[in-house]
Design an enzyme around this catalytic site. Structure first.
Site, mmCIF file in Angstrom:
data_model
loop_
_atom_site.group_PDB
_atom_site.id
_atom_site.type_symbol
_atom_site.label_atom_id
_atom_site.label_comp_id
_atom_site.label_asym_id
_atom_site.label_seq_id
_atom_site.Cartn_x
_atom_site.Cartn_y
_atom_site.Cartn_z
ATOM 1 N N HIS A 217 0.809 -1.217 0.000
ATOM 2 C CA HIS A 217 0.000 0.000 0.000
ATOM 3 C C HIS A 217 0.842 1.266 0.000
ATOM 4 O O HIS A 217 0.311 2.352 -0.261
ATOM 5 C CB HIS A 217 -0.939 -0.015 1.210
ATOM 6 C CG HIS A 217 -2.058 -0.997 1.062
ATOM 7 N ND1 HIS A 217 -3.142 -1.040 1.932
ATOM 8 C CD2 HIS A 217 -2.275 -1.984 0.158
ATOM 9 C CE1 HIS A 217 -3.964 -1.993 1.552
ATOM 10 N NE2 HIS A 217 -3.455 -2.588 0.483
ATOM 11 N N SER A 221 -0.957 -0.865 -5.794
ATOM 12 C CA SER A 221 -0.955 -2.143 -6.497
ATOM 13 C C SER A 221 -0.524 -1.967 -7.946
ATOM 14 O O SER A 221 -0.719 -0.916 -8.551
ATOM 15 C CB SER A 221 -2.362 -2.759 -6.466
ATOM 16 O OG SER A 221 -2.787 -2.983 -5.146
ATOM 17 N N LYS A 243 -15.527 -7.686 -6.559
ATOM 18 C CA LYS A 243 -14.797 -8.559 -7.485
ATOM 19 C C LYS A 243 -14.095 -9.671 -6.714
ATOM 20 O O LYS A 243 -14.101 -10.836 -7.138
ATOM 21 C CB LYS A 243 -13.787 -7.726 -8.280
ATOM 22 C CG LYS A 243 -13.051 -8.503 -9.353
ATOM 23 C CD LYS A 243 -12.147 -7.588 -10.161
ATOM 24 C CE LYS A 243 -12.968 -6.711 -11.074
ATOM 25 N NZ LYS A 243 -12.104 -5.910 -11.983
ATOM 26 N N ASP A 244 -13.479 -9.331 -5.579
ATOM 27 C CA ASP A 244 -12.825 -10.352 -4.750
ATOM 28 C C ASP A 244 -13.835 -11.353 -4.207
ATOM 29 O O ASP A 244 -13.521 -12.538 -4.052
ATOM 30 C CB ASP A 244 -12.085 -9.698 -3.585
ATOM 31 C CG ASP A 244 -10.751 -9.099 -4.004
ATOM 32 O OD1 ASP A 244 -10.413 -9.202 -5.203
ATOM 33 O OD2 ASP A 244 -10.058 -8.525 -3.145
ATOM 34 N N GLU A 287 4.820 -33.722 0.620
ATOM 35 C CA GLU A 287 3.536 -33.228 0.138
ATOM 36 C C GLU A 287 3.716 -32.608 -1.254
ATOM 37 O O GLU A 287 4.801 -32.165 -1.617
ATOM 38 C CB GLU A 287 2.972 -32.179 1.103
ATOM 39 C CG GLU A 287 2.524 -32.749 2.437
ATOM 40 C CD GLU A 287 1.199 -33.487 2.332
ATOM 41 O OE1 GLU A 287 0.135 -32.905 2.562
ATOM 42 O OE2 GLU A 287 1.253 -34.704 2.023
#
Length: 399
Positions: A217, A221, A243-244, A287
């Site tokens: 920030h 972005s 949107k998120d 994994e």
């Protein structure tokens, strides 16, 4: 009537401003509500918030699991079975935590490769990128330690193999291994240490995540065009939040599918066998999210060389902002870089597949070639393209 409406509006505005003057509300407002966001960011920019959701899920489920887990070599496996069978909702907590780790890595890998494609690592976001790579390293360490805790066959032998790599370090290697084990073999002291670290590290990751967000920030972005967007911005809420939210709902469906219909799909069946130091599994594999790095490790016949190769993987990622200094950020406008980028994605998938294959021909040779291309991309291709591609674009435009 007009004066009354004006008075109410003025009073409401004053109340809002007084609330926002409170430090906590001011931080929330500045970073989650009115944070200026480029108008053209796509759904691919939602993986950062998804990673935060995954971290919250892991911490919450981990705290509740720790209430019933017993970090002792004689009781650890049984305590996990007790959670699954006897604790109310324990099976859900355990599956959410185990599959949540996989979901966390899926989200972070998408987040990482999106940043690679759009050049989000470039100036002035070097600190943001470096903190992100540090977070990935912390995640890998935390996940590896957590994989040991169920104390199944893969847990025990995975811990034995990976921790013994430190013995390749000259002079102090064996002392480091003894310190990690808390003795002369992987035993109760090792399990206790790993449990303590596994409980602590997620909170360190949470703190580092806040630093990562603060650094992001600070300069804003990135966006799909890869240019500095200082004018055309909108508030994060409600536009980017909506949107998120679409991504969160899709992720919830994806996570739920694994959680309720295939909870053991991403795990190894040998880990449902209690750890037995006297019986080595036929094929020791970590994994799935460790497999690319594990394939690079196995590709080097020398143990010290393998450890250095792993270190070089993260060194390349840390140094990327200074290795790739192209004035054109987004691969959308760099056709050569875009094609080679997809070769890198295919190479990482190939390394993941090689990591779960036995150490025998032709897998060894394929792994070595794939590892060579991985380092060639970061150390040769990225710096070279940063220098050559802009000149090629200028030359093309003149012709």
């Amino acid at each position: 009537m007009g004066n009354l409406v004006s008075s109410i509006a003025t009073s409401s505005l004053k109340r809002r401003n007084s609330i926002l003057r409170e430090p906590l509300f001011s931080v929330v407002n500045d970073h989650l509500i009115e944070y200026p966001t480029p108008t053209n960011i796509s759904y691919f920019w939602g993986f950062g918030s998804l990673a935060g959701i995954c971290l919250v899920i892991q911490i919450a489920t981990g705290v509740f699991l720790a209430m019933h887990y017993t970090p002792h070599v004689d009781l650890a496996f049984l305590s996990v079975e007790h959670i699954m069978r006897d604790v109310s909702g324990g099976w859900l907590l355990r599956y959410m935590h185990a599959n949540g780790a996989s979901m966390f890595f899926i989200v972070v890998y998408f987040h990482l490769f999106r940043a690679l494609y759009y050049g989000s690592y470039g100036s002035p976001r070097e600190l943001t990128w470096s903190l992100g790579v540090a977070l990935l390293l912390l995640m890998i360490i935390t996940a590896f330690i957590g994989y040991v805790l169920p104390w199944g066959q893969m847990s025990f032998w995975g811990a034995t193999v990976i921790t013994s790599l430190a013995s390749a370090i000259p002079v102090v290697g064996q002392d480091i291994v003894t310190w990690l084990w808390g003795g002369f073999s992987v035993d109760n002291a090792t399990l206790n240490r790993f449990f303590s670290l596994h409980f602590l590290l997620p909170f360190i990751i949470a703190g580092a995540s806040l630093a990562h967000i603060a650094a992001l920030h600070q300069y804003g972005s990135n966006n799909p065009l890869g240019c500095q967007s200082t004018v055309d911005k909108i508030a994060f809420y409600p536009y980017v939040y909506a949107k998120d939210l679409v991504g969160w709902l899709i992720f919830g469906l994806f996570f739920s599918t694994f959680l309720f219909y295939a909870p053991d799909l991403l795990g190894h069946p040998d880990n449902y066998i209690p750890a037995n130091p006297m019986s080595t599994p036929a094929h020791i594999v970590p994994e799935w999210y460790f497999l690319p790095v594990y394939a690079i490790l196995r590709s080097i016949p020398n143990k010290l060389g393998g450890v250095l190769a792993i270190a070089l993987v993260f060194a390349c990622l840390f140094a990327l902002p200074w290795l790739g200094s192209s004035p054109i950020r987004s691969s959308s406008f760099r056709p050569i870089s875009r094609r080679i980028y997809w070769f890198l994605v295919a190479d990482c998938l190939l390394l993941g597949w090689i990591g779960c294959q036995p150490v025998e021909p032709p897998y060894v040779l394929i792994g070595q070639l794939a590892s060579l291309f991985f380092f060639f991309y970061f150390l040769i291709i990225v710096p070279f393209l940063a220098y050559w591609e802009p000149k090629a674009a200028v030359s093309f435009s003149k012709n």
